[in-house]
Design a protein around this motif. Structure first.
Motif, PDB file in Angstrom:
ATOM      1  N   ASP A   1       1.646 -38.088  56.040  1.00  0.00           N
ATOM      2  CA  ASP A   1       0.484 -38.175  54.834  1.00  0.00           C
ATOM      3  C   ASP A   1      -0.496 -39.374  54.964  1.00  0.00           C
ATOM      4  O   ASP A   1      -1.657 -39.306  54.764  1.00  0.00           O
ATOM      5  N   ARG A   2       0.317 -40.595  55.487  1.00  0.00           N
ATOM      6  CA  ARG A   2      -0.386 -41.560  55.369  1.00  0.00           C
ATOM      7  C   ARG A   2      -1.308 -41.799  56.634  1.00  0.00           C
ATOM      8  O   ARG A   2      -2.451 -42.281  56.786  1.00  0.00           O
ATOM      9  N   GLN A   3      -0.920 -41.058  57.564  1.00  0.00           N
ATOM     10  CA  GLN A   3      -1.687 -41.105  58.969  1.00  0.00           C
ATOM     11  C   GLN A   3      -2.808 -40.208  59.161  1.00  0.00           C
ATOM     12  O   GLN A   3      -3.709 -40.204  59.783  1.00  0.00           O
ATOM     13  N   LEU A   4      -2.681 -39.307  58.179  1.00  0.00           N
ATOM     14  CA  LEU A   4      -3.524 -37.928  58.381  1.00  0.00           C
ATOM     15  C   LEU A   4      -5.200 -38.509  58.004  1.00  0.00           C
ATOM     16  O   LEU A   4      -5.864 -38.205  58.656  1.00  0.00           O
ATOM     17  N   PHE A   5      -5.357 -38.784  56.712  1.00  0.00           N
ATOM     18  CA  PHE A   5      -6.847 -39.087  56.294  1.00  0.00           C
ATOM     19  C   PHE A   5      -7.676 -39.932  57.469  1.00  0.00           C
ATOM     20  O   PHE A   5      -8.787 -39.358  57.546  1.00  0.00           O
TER      21      PHE A   5
ATOM     22  N   SER B   1       2.153 -35.540  47.293  1.00  0.00           N
ATOM     23  CA  SER B   1       1.963 -34.081  47.656  1.00  0.00           C
ATOM     24  C   SER B   1       0.869 -33.485  47.138  1.00  0.00           C
ATOM     25  O   SER B   1      -0.089 -32.873  47.523  1.00  0.00           O
ATOM     26  N   ILE B   2       0.698 -33.524  45.905  1.00  0.00           N
ATOM     27  CA  ILE B   2      -0.139 -32.949  44.811  1.00  0.00           C
ATOM     28  C   ILE B   2      -1.398 -33.809  44.987  1.00  0.00           C
ATOM     29  O   ILE B   2      -2.581 -33.004  44.959  1.00  0.00           O
TER      30      ILE B   2
ATOM     31  N   PRO C   1      -0.822 -37.212  63.898  1.00  0.00           N
ATOM     32  CA  PRO C   1      -2.008 -37.037  64.569  1.00  0.00           C
ATOM     33  C   PRO C   1      -2.204 -35.922  65.429  1.00  0.00           C
ATOM     34  O   PRO C   1      -3.236 -35.101  65.694  1.00  0.00           O
ATOM     35  N   VAL C   2      -0.964 -35.186  65.867  1.00  0.00           N
ATOM     36  CA  VAL C   2      -0.902 -34.046  66.994  1.00  0.00           C
ATOM     37  C   VAL C   2      -0.959 -32.894  65.985  1.00  0.00           C
ATOM     38  O   VAL C   2      -1.857 -31.998  66.223  1.00  0.00           O
ATOM     39  N   PHE C   3      -0.078 -32.864  64.861  1.00  0.00           N
ATOM     40  CA  PHE C   3      -0.194 -31.637  64.100  1.00  0.00           C
ATOM     41  C   PHE C   3      -1.543 -31.561  63.361  1.00  0.00           C
ATOM     42  O   PHE C   3      -2.151 -30.466  63.266  1.00  0.00           O
ATOM     43  N   GLY C   4      -1.878 -32.855  62.693  1.00  0.00           N
ATOM     44  CA  GLY C   4      -3.061 -32.731  62.006  1.00  0.00           C
ATOM     45  C   GLY C   4      -4.161 -32.540  62.783  1.00  0.00           C
ATOM     46  O   GLY C   4      -5.300 -31.796  62.372  1.00  0.00           O
ATOM     47  N   GLY C   5      -4.246 -33.108  63.881  1.00  0.00           N
ATOM     48  CA  GLY C   5      -5.581 -32.853  64.828  1.00  0.00           C
ATOM     49  C   GLY C   5      -5.489 -31.318  65.376  1.00  0.00           C
ATOM     50  O   GLY C   5      -6.654 -31.020  65.198  1.00  0.00           O
TER      51      GLY C   5
ATOM     52  N   ILE D   1      -4.094 -29.467  52.920  1.00  0.00           N
ATOM     53  CA  ILE D   1      -3.497 -28.356  52.123  1.00  0.00           C
ATOM     54  C   ILE D   1      -2.258 -27.893  52.789  1.00  0.00           C
ATOM     55  O   ILE D   1      -1.085 -28.109  52.256  1.00  0.00           O
ATOM     56  N   VAL D   2      -2.095 -28.228  54.111  1.00  0.00           N
ATOM     57  CA  VAL D   2      -0.689 -27.765  54.871  1.00  0.00           C
ATOM     58  C   VAL D   2       0.288 -29.020  54.577  1.00  0.00           C
ATOM     59  O   VAL D   2       1.337 -28.586  54.037  1.00  0.00           O
ATOM     60  N   PHE D   3      -0.215 -30.304  54.714  1.00  0.00           N
ATOM     61  CA  PHE D   3       0.588 -31.253  54.469  1.00  0.00           C
ATOM     62  C   PHE D   3       1.214 -31.252  53.008  1.00  0.00           C
ATOM     63  O   PHE D   3       2.216 -31.650  52.739  1.00  0.00           O
ATOM     64  N   GLY D   4       0.429 -31.063  52.075  1.00  0.00           N
ATOM     65  CA  GLY D   4       0.768 -30.972  50.596  1.00  0.00           C
ATOM     66  C   GLY D   4       1.583 -29.859  50.301  1.00  0.00           C
ATOM     67  O   GLY D   4       2.696 -30.471  49.638  1.00  0.00           O
ATOM     68  N   LEU D   5       1.414 -28.886  50.840  1.00  0.00           N
ATOM     69  CA  LEU D   5       2.317 -27.849  50.667  1.00  0.00           C
ATOM     70  C   LEU D   5       4.023 -28.003  51.417  1.00  0.00           C
ATOM     71  O   LEU D   5       5.059 -27.484  50.769  1.00  0.00           O
ATOM     72  N   LEU D   6       3.878 -28.732  52.397  1.00  0.00           N
ATOM     73  CA  LEU D   6       4.998 -29.070  53.188  1.00  0.00           C
ATOM     74  C   LEU D   6       6.027 -30.081  52.154  1.00  0.00           C
ATOM     75  O   LEU D   6       6.976 -30.091  52.053  1.00  0.00           O
ATOM     76  N   GLY D   7       5.095 -30.933  51.492  1.00  0.00           N
ATOM     77  CA  GLY D   7       5.939 -31.801  50.616  1.00  0.00           C
ATOM     78  C   GLY D   7       6.714 -30.943  49.318  1.00  0.00           C
ATOM     79  O   GLY D   7       7.427 -31.358  49.018  1.00  0.00           O
TER      80      GLY D   7
END
Length: 419
Positions: free
Chosen positions: A38-42, A99-100, A163-167, A180-186
């Motif tokens: 989550d930290r690396q995504l934005f 996550s929320i 970065p790979v998954f989010g990219g 959305i996907v990362f939030g739901l994984l949480g």
């Protein structure tokens, strides 16, 4: 006469308990991988968010790193919760909050609400981290360093995977889908922790016998070691705090704005940008090695050396060739040195600079000194890049911050610290 052997059933029971504890802790570490992701995504999404909302470079940089403000200010609410709730519950609350807020970031209408969601995400991340550190240091009393090192390793895994998954999600959809996907994984992680994590591990407290056994195992009589200062704010804690502020600005200035530099200045596409940041995460996996260096050598050697390398890396990353191989190679070194060595040892040395009864206070000072200034690192880098260009920003700003950290660390007194 030799002591009787322990019953085989007892040995098997202990072995099963140890295996179960490792499996449960591994699940908790997996939940922390999501935290790191989550930290690396934005930062990967900044260019797309800027384009849609017409944010300035400095404002986008602030959004990219403001979650660290939430982390730095999380000390009081986290201490309140951990005094009243189970650590397992605090872990779950932390995952829920970040996550929320990650989900809500995807629904943001503009700068103001996105700023709030990003800051609150850091609050949740800090809650989870604080609870995990407490669990690691109270259950695995004979292997504290390994347990804490595994938390750092989990962060590095998340930094490499994100970065790979989010990219891939960003390339296939728009910038909202990864959030959305990362939030739901949480949310899934909360369910797994609720079902499988056991209180006998998360709520454990080291007994007096265990602490005495550890002291005896170290081979040092009570009272052995250096004469530590009586005051909490002493020469070493002040110098290490200055170096920690520099370290926070470096780490999160890079994480928050370097992907934007790759895309907007060097012309990297999403796959190339994601690949470079993933390789940075692989470098951070060496944090266990960085911690070993800190245990082997004193602060006046390790910290000035790592900050000095930071000066060289700042120049190379922002003035070197615009090729994937070059940027990836030196991002890997940045991950190993700045995140894997500087960060780990700033945390460790701050605790070593005070008496044992002040260790928790020292950890709180480290978190505040690292994360609160880091919240504004993205804005600082973005504003500098907008006014004097990326190359000068790398050499003057990032290189200068590294120099401040190195200079402060040179005046640390290792003789007034525990080994």
């Amino acid at each position: 006469m030799s002591a009787p052997a322990a019953p085989a059933t007892s040995v098997r029971a202990v072995s099963r308990r140890s295996g179960t504890a490792i499996a449960i802790f591994a699940l908790l570490l997996l939940s922390y991988v999501l935290n790191a992701m989550d930290r690396q995504l934005f930062p990967l999404l900044v260019s797309d968010v800027r384009e849609e909302h017409n944010f300035g470079l400095a404002d986008a940089g602030l959004l990219s790193t403001v979650f660290t403000l939430g982390m730095g200010l999380a000390g009081i609410p986290t201490a309140f919760l951990m005094a009243r709730l189970r650590r397992k519950t605090v872990v779950m609350i932390g995952i829920f909050v970040f996550s929320i807020t990650t989900l809500l970031t995807a629904l943001s209408a503009g700068f103001a609400d996105m700023f709030i969601y990003r800051a609150l995400s850091g609050l949740g991340e800090a809650m989870q981290l604080a609870a995990l550190l407490a669990i690691a240091t109270t259950y695995f009393t004979r292997r504290r360093a390994v347990a804490i090192g595994s938390i750092n390793l989990s962060f590095a895994v998340g930094a490499a995977v994100s970065p790979v998954f989010g990219g891939a999600l960003l390339a296939a959809f728009d910038w909202r889908m990864p959030l959305i996907v990362f939030g739901l994984l949480g949310i899934v992680a909360i369910a797994l922790v609720a079902i499988f994590v056991r209180p006998w591990l998360t709520e454990a407290a080291p007994s007096t016998a265990e602490v005495s056994a550890e002291a005896a195992a170290d081979g040092e009589p009570a009272g052995a070691g250096p004469e530590l200062p009586a005051r909490f704010l002493n020469r070493n804690t002040v110098l290490i705090t200055i170096a920690t502020v520099a370290g926070g600005l470096l780490i999160y200035g890079y994480l928050g704005m370097y992907p934007t530099y790759l895309q907007e200045e060097l012309g990297f596409d999403v796959a190339q940008k994601s690949g470079v940041m993933s390789i940075f995460g692989l470098g951070a996996i060496l944090s266990i090695v960085g911690g070993m260096l800190g245990d082997r050598f004193n602060a006046r050697i390790v910290l000035p050396a790592s900050f000095a390398i930071g000066i060289v890396l700042a120049v190379l990353l922002f003035t070197g060739p615009a090729t994937f191989a070059f940027q990836a190679a030196f991002s890997f070194i940045w991950g190993a040195v700045i995140s894997g060595t500087t960060y780990v040892n700033l945390a460790g040395y701050q605790v070593k600079a005070v008496r044992p009864e002040l260790a928790e206070k020292a950890s709180g000072l480290f978190i505040a000194a690292l994360y609160i200034p880091a919240a504004f690192s993205g804005y600082l880098v973005g504003a500098a890049a907008g006014s004097m260009g990326w190359q000068r920003t790398g050499m003057v700003l990032i290189g200068g911050i590294s120099a401040v950290g190195a200079l402060a660390a040179l005046f640390i007194r290792p003789a007034a610290m525990t080994r």
